[in-house]
Motif scaffolding. Structure first.
Motif, PDB file in Angstrom:
ATOM      1  N   GLU A  12      17.408  57.589  50.056  1.00 39.81           N
ATOM      2  CA  GLU A  12      16.173  57.829  51.309  1.00 39.81           C
ATOM      3  C   GLU A  12      14.389  58.126  50.575  1.00 39.81           C
ATOM      4  OE1 GLU A  12      18.527  58.998  54.480  1.00 39.81           O
ATOM      5  OE2 GLU A  12      18.697  56.776  55.189  1.00 39.81           O
ATOM      6  N   ASN A  41      21.360  48.376  59.791  1.00 42.42           N
ATOM      7  CA  ASN A  41      22.362  49.955  60.469  1.00 42.42           C
ATOM      8  C   ASN A  41      22.660  49.067  61.297  1.00 42.42           C
ATOM      9  OD1 ASN A  41      20.669  52.062  59.082  1.00 42.42           O
ATOM     10  ND2 ASN A  41      18.954  50.510  59.307  1.00 42.42           N
ATOM     11  N   VAL A  93      14.448  48.249  62.947  1.00 45.98           N
ATOM     12  CA  VAL A  93      13.770  47.142  64.517  1.00 45.98           C
ATOM     13  C   VAL A  93      12.769  47.934  65.097  1.00 45.98           C
ATOM     14  CG1 VAL A  93      15.416  48.426  65.633  1.00 45.98           C
ATOM     15  CG2 VAL A  93      14.575  46.525  66.384  1.00 45.98           C
ATOM     16  N   ARG A  94      11.709  47.747  65.437  1.00 48.74           N
ATOM     17  CA  ARG A  94      11.058  48.434  66.355  1.00 48.74           C
ATOM     18  C   ARG A  94      10.643  47.687  67.956  1.00 48.74           C
ATOM     19  NH1 ARG A  94      11.256  50.732  62.775  1.00 48.74           N
ATOM     20  NH2 ARG A  94      10.352  51.452  60.246  1.00 48.74           N
ATOM     21  N   GLU A 111       9.044  59.499  48.299  1.00 49.85           N
ATOM     22  CA  GLU A 111       7.244  59.607  48.571  1.00 49.85           C
ATOM     23  C   GLU A 111       6.409  59.955  47.857  1.00 49.85           C
ATOM     24  OE1 GLU A 111       6.606  62.086  52.252  1.00 49.85           O
ATOM     25  OE2 GLU A 111       8.067  61.062  52.948  1.00 49.85           O
ATOM     26  N   PRO A 149      12.671  53.286  66.818  1.00 55.24           N
ATOM     27  CA  PRO A 149      13.773  52.848  66.915  1.00 55.24           C
ATOM     28  C   PRO A 149      13.984  54.662  67.653  1.00 55.24           C
ATOM     29  CG  PRO A 149      13.597  52.975  64.207  1.00 55.24           C
ATOM     30  CD  PRO A 149      12.684  52.782  65.302  1.00 55.24           C
ATOM     31  N   GLU A 156      16.149  46.868  53.638  1.00 56.50           N
ATOM     32  CA  GLU A 156      16.693  47.675  54.909  1.00 56.50           C
ATOM     33  C   GLU A 156      15.846  46.128  55.819  1.00 56.50           C
ATOM     34  OE1 GLU A 156      17.319  51.392  55.294  1.00 56.50           O
ATOM     35  OE2 GLU A 156      18.732  51.005  57.389  1.00 56.50           O
ATOM     36  N   GLY A 184      11.961  54.339  50.359  1.00 56.38           N
ATOM     37  CA  GLY A 184      10.576  55.807  50.478  1.00 56.38           C
ATOM     38  C   GLY A 184       9.410  54.584  50.306  1.00 56.38           C
ATOM     39  N   TRP A 185       8.710  55.605  50.588  1.00 58.75           N
ATOM     40  CA  TRP A 185       7.061  55.018  50.724  1.00 58.75           C
ATOM     41  C   TRP A 185       6.304  55.285  49.413  1.00 58.75           C
ATOM     42  CZ3 TRP A 185       6.074  59.353  55.378  1.00 58.75           C
ATOM     43  CH2 TRP A 185       6.093  58.992  56.585  1.00 58.75           C
ATOM     44  N   ASP A 240      24.714  55.859  55.383  1.00 51.92           N
ATOM     45  CA  ASP A 240      23.622  56.271  55.871  1.00 51.92           C
ATOM     46  C   ASP A 240      23.684  57.561  56.078  1.00 51.92           C
ATOM     47  OD1 ASP A 240      21.262  55.571  56.049  1.00 51.92           O
ATOM     48  OD2 ASP A 240      21.320  54.539  57.949  1.00 51.92           O
ATOM     49  N   ASP A 241      22.455  58.322  55.419  1.00 50.20           N
ATOM     50  CA  ASP A 241      21.954  59.458  55.663  1.00 50.20           C
ATOM     51  C   ASP A 241      23.177  60.663  55.094  1.00 50.20           C
ATOM     52  OD1 ASP A 241      20.066  58.694  57.016  1.00 50.20           O
ATOM     53  OD2 ASP A 241      20.928  58.582  59.583  1.00 50.20           O
ATOM     54  N   ARG A 269      17.609  62.031  53.331  1.00 44.29           N
ATOM     55  CA  ARG A 269      15.743  61.994  52.945  1.00 44.29           C
ATOM     56  C   ARG A 269      15.856  63.675  52.959  1.00 44.29           C
ATOM     57  NH1 ARG A 269      13.155  59.632  56.695  1.00 44.29           N
ATOM     58  NH2 ARG A 269      12.534  61.357  58.277  1.00 44.29           N
ATOM     59  N   GLN A 310      12.382  46.967  54.518  1.00 44.21           N
ATOM     60  CA  GLN A 310      11.164  47.861  53.691  1.00 44.21           C
ATOM     61  C   GLN A 310      12.216  47.771  52.323  1.00 44.21           C
ATOM     62  OE1 GLN A 310      12.364  52.025  54.169  1.00 44.21           O
ATOM     63  NE2 GLN A 310      10.471  52.520  53.115  1.00 44.21           N
TER      64      GLN A 310
HETATM   65  P1  C2E Z   1      18.004  55.396  58.598  1.00 41.51           P
HETATM   66  O1  C2E Z   1      18.464  53.690  58.513  1.00 41.51           O
HETATM   67  O2  C2E Z   1      18.058  56.229  57.948  1.00 41.51           O
HETATM   68  O3  C2E Z   1      16.237  54.304  58.123  1.00 41.51           O
HETATM   69  C1  C2E Z   1      15.687  54.651  57.684  1.00 41.51           C
HETATM   70  C2  C2E Z   1      14.618  55.790  58.155  1.00 41.51           C
HETATM   71  O4  C2E Z   1      13.296  56.407  57.322  1.00 41.51           O
HETATM   72  C3  C2E Z   1      13.536  54.326  58.378  1.00 41.51           C
HETATM   73  O5  C2E Z   1      12.450  55.076  60.119  1.00 41.51           O
HETATM   74  C4  C2E Z   1      12.343  54.591  57.460  1.00 41.51           C
HETATM   75  O6  C2E Z   1      11.084  53.726  58.280  1.00 41.51           O
HETATM   76  C5  C2E Z   1      11.976  55.722  56.916  1.00 41.51           C
HETATM   77  N1  C2E Z   1      11.993  56.047  56.044  1.00 41.51           N
HETATM   78  C6  C2E Z   1      11.124  54.978  54.875  1.00 41.51           C
HETATM   79  N2  C2E Z   1      10.846  55.724  53.423  1.00 41.51           N
HETATM   80  C7  C2E Z   1      10.339  56.702  54.068  1.00 41.51           C
HETATM   81  C8  C2E Z   1       9.733  57.689  53.389  1.00 41.51           C
HETATM   82  O7  C2E Z   1       9.551  57.907  52.605  1.00 41.51           O
HETATM   83  N3  C2E Z   1       9.331  58.615  53.674  1.00 41.51           N
HETATM   84  C9  C2E Z   1       9.375  59.061  55.631  1.00 41.51           C
HETATM   85  N4  C2E Z   1       9.105  60.145  55.938  1.00 41.51           N
HETATM   86  N5  C2E Z   1      10.981  57.934  56.087  1.00 41.51           N
HETATM   87  C10 C2E Z   1      10.596  57.130  55.737  1.00 41.51           C
HETATM   88  P2  C2E Z   1      12.771  54.287  60.927  1.00 41.51           P
HETATM   89  O8  C2E Z   1      12.447  53.157  61.139  1.00 41.51           O
HETATM   90  O9  C2E Z   1      12.465  55.047  62.020  1.00 41.51           O
HETATM   91  O10 C2E Z   1      14.212  54.265  61.434  1.00 41.51           O
HETATM   92  C11 C2E Z   1      14.788  55.120  62.274  1.00 41.51           C
HETATM   93  C12 C2E Z   1      16.531  54.784  62.519  1.00 41.51           C
HETATM   94  O11 C2E Z   1      16.828  54.691  63.778  1.00 41.51           O
HETATM   95  C13 C2E Z   1      17.096  54.437  61.062  1.00 41.51           C
HETATM   96  O12 C2E Z   1      17.624  55.805  59.930  1.00 41.51           O
HETATM   97  C14 C2E Z   1      18.792  54.031  61.776  1.00 41.51           C
HETATM   98  O13 C2E Z   1      19.591  55.222  62.248  1.00 41.51           O
HETATM   99  C15 C2E Z   1      17.791  53.423  62.667  1.00 41.51           C
HETATM  100  N6  C2E Z   1      17.694  52.793  63.343  1.00 41.51           N
HETATM  101  C16 C2E Z   1      16.426  51.514  62.311  1.00 41.51           C
HETATM  102  N7  C2E Z   1      16.748  50.100  63.023  1.00 41.51           N
HETATM  103  C17 C2E Z   1      18.156  49.940  63.673  1.00 41.51           C
HETATM  104  C18 C2E Z   1      19.219  49.069  64.174  1.00 41.51           C
HETATM  105  O14 C2E Z   1      18.651  48.123  63.822  1.00 41.51           O
HETATM  106  N8  C2E Z   1      20.445  49.168  64.842  1.00 41.51           N
HETATM  107  C19 C2E Z   1      20.979  50.546  64.399  1.00 41.51           C
HETATM  108  N9  C2E Z   1      21.842  51.003  65.481  1.00 41.51           N
HETATM  109  N10 C2E Z   1      19.672  51.117  64.345  1.00 41.51           N
HETATM  110  C20 C2E Z   1      18.820  51.278  63.793  1.00 41.51           C
END
Ligand code: C2E
Ligand code: MG
Ligand code: MG
Ligand code: MG
Length: 279
Positions: free
Chosen positions: A238, A116, A62-63, A241, A74, A59, A259-260, A178-179, A202, A45
Motif C-alpha cells: 500500500e 473493505n 467509500v466517500r 508514492e 471514510p 479497490e 498508491g499515488w 489489510d494494513d 503503508r 484505485q
Molecule cells: P485502506 O483499506 O487501507 O485503504 C487504503 C487507503 O490509503 C485509502 O484511504 C487510500 O485512498 C489511501 N491511499 C492509497 N494510495 C495512497 C498513497 O500512495 N499514499 C497515501 N498517503 N495514501 C494512499 P481512504 O480512501 O481514506 O480510506 C481509509 C480507510 O477507510 C481504508 O483504508 C479502509 O480501512 C476504510 N474504508 C474505505 N472504504 C471502506 C468501505 O467501503 N468499508 C469499510 N468498512 N471501510 C472502508
C-alpha cells in the motif's frame, strides 16, 4: 498546557475537541438518512501487478457527499457507522455497487474488485448469504471479488468467528489481510487464517523512501514477503508514492502495488479511461 495557562488543571476541554464531538454526534445522526438519500459514493484505485505494470484489480473506497460539510473521507464516518451498526447496510450497499461496477466496466472477464469489510460486518450472520446473493444476482464469479479485512479485526478471533471467512474462501472469494504489519499479530497464526493476500501497511512503504532506506523496514518487508510466499500468499503493498519505492518493492518480491505513484482513487468514469479492461 493547562498548568502553564494559569495553574488550573481542570479547565474546560479545548474548544476544538468539543467541536469535534458535536460534529461526530451530528454526523452519526445523519448516517441513516445519508444512506437513503444516496449521499455515499465509491472511488476506485487500481492494484498494479509489479511484474508487468498492468492492472490487476481495483479497490473500492467509500466517500460521503455531505450536504453541509461536503466531501468526507471514510476515516470521518466509518468508525461512526461501525459503532451504530449502520455499517452493515452501508457495507452491503458498497458490495453491491462495487460488484455492479466491475460488471459495467467489462464486456468479458470483469476486473477483480476489492471491498473493505469492517469487524461488525464480519460478525454479522448475513455476511455469507448476502455476499453470495450479490455475486449471483450480478452473475459475477466469486474469484472476481476480494474482501479486505484488517489484521487487527482478526486478532483473537476464534474458530467460530473465522467460519464465515472460510466459507467465502471455499467458494473462491479472495481474502486479503489489510494494513498488515500494524496489528502485532502472531505470525504463526497466519496459517490458521483463510487469507490469500497480505496487504503490507503503508508505513513500511514510507520507511523505504528515506535515503538510505530504513534497514529495519527493508528487513521486515523482505521477511514478510518470503514468509507470505512460503505460505502461498500473495503480497500487495500500500501507499506507493514514488518510483524509487516501486522499484525497491518489486525487487523485494512484492506481487502487487497500490498508491499515488500509479493512480489516486477516482470516479468510475475516470478509472475506466485509464484502467478498465476493454473486454
Ligand atoms: P485502506 O483499506 O487501507 O485503504 C487504503 C487507503 O490509503 C485509502 O484511504 C487510500 O485512498 C489511501 N491511499 C492509497 N494510495 C495512497 C498513497 O500512495 N499514499 C497515501 N498517503 N495514501 C494512499 P481512504 O480512501 O481514506 O480510506 C481509509 C480507510 O477507510 C481504508 O483504508 C479502509 O480501512 C476504510 N474504508 C474505505 N472504504 C471502506 C468501505 O467501503 N468499508 C469499510 N468498512 N471501510 C472502508
Ligand atoms: Mg483496504
Ligand atoms: Mg489497507
Ligand atoms: Mg491502510
Amino acid at each position: 498546557r493547562a498548568k502553564d495557562a494559569g495553574g488550573n488543571r481542570y479547565e474546560l476541554a479545548d474548544p476544538d475537541s468539543e467541536a469535534r464531538a458535536i460534529d461526530r454526534h451530528s454526523l452519526t445522526n445523519r448516517l441513516p438518512a445519508a444512506l437513503e438519500r444516496d449521499e455515499f459514493f465509491l472511488e476506485y484505485q487500481p492494484l498494479i501487478r509489479m511484474s508487468d505494470g498492468r492492472v490487476d484489480g481495483a479497490e473500492a473506497l467509500v466517500r460521503w457527499k455531505h450536504p453541509v460539510h461536503g466531501r468526507l473521507g471514510p476515516d470521518r464516518f466509518i468508525p461512526l457507522a461501525e459503532h451504530t451498526g449502520l455499517i452493515v447496510p452501508l457495507g452491503r450497499w458498497v458490495l453491491e455497487q462495487a460488484v455492479a461496477q466491475t460488471c459495467a466496466w467489462s464486456d468479458g472477464d470483469p476486473l477483480r474488485v476489492n471491498v473493505n469489510l469492517s469487524p461488525r460486518q464480519l460478525h454479522h450472520p448475513d455476511l455469507v448469504p448476502d455476499t453470495i446473493a450479490v455475486l449471483e444476482s450480478a452473475g459475477v464469479e466469486p474469484s472476481s471479488l476480494c474482501l479486505e479485512v484488517t489484521e487487527s479485526a482478526l486478532i483473537g478471533a476464534d474458530e467460530d468467528e473465522l467460519k464465515p471467512l472460510w466459507q467465502l474462501a471455499e467458494i473462491g472469494v479472495d481474502i486479503a489481510l489489510d494494513d498488515f504489519g500494524t496489528g502485532y499479530s502472531n505470525l504463526a497464526n497466519l496459517r490458521k487464517l483463510p487469507a490469500t493476500t497480505l496487504k503490507l501497511d503503508r508505513s513500511f512503504t514510507q520507511g523505504l523512501q528515506q535515503h538510505p532506506a530504513d534497514p529495519v523496514d527493508l528487513t521486515f518487508v523482505e521477511g514478510i514477503v518470503s514468509l507470505a510466499h512460503a505460505l502461498g500468499l500473495a503480497v500487495t503493498v500500500e501507499g506507493v508514492e514514488t518510483e524509487s519505492q516501486a522499484d525497491q518493492l518489486r525487487d523485494l518480491g512484492c506481487d502487487t502495488a497500490q498508491g499515488w505513484y500509479y493512480a489516486r482513487p477516482s470516479s468510475p468514469g475516470e478509472f475506466a479511461k485509464d484502467w478498465a479492461p476493454t473486454g
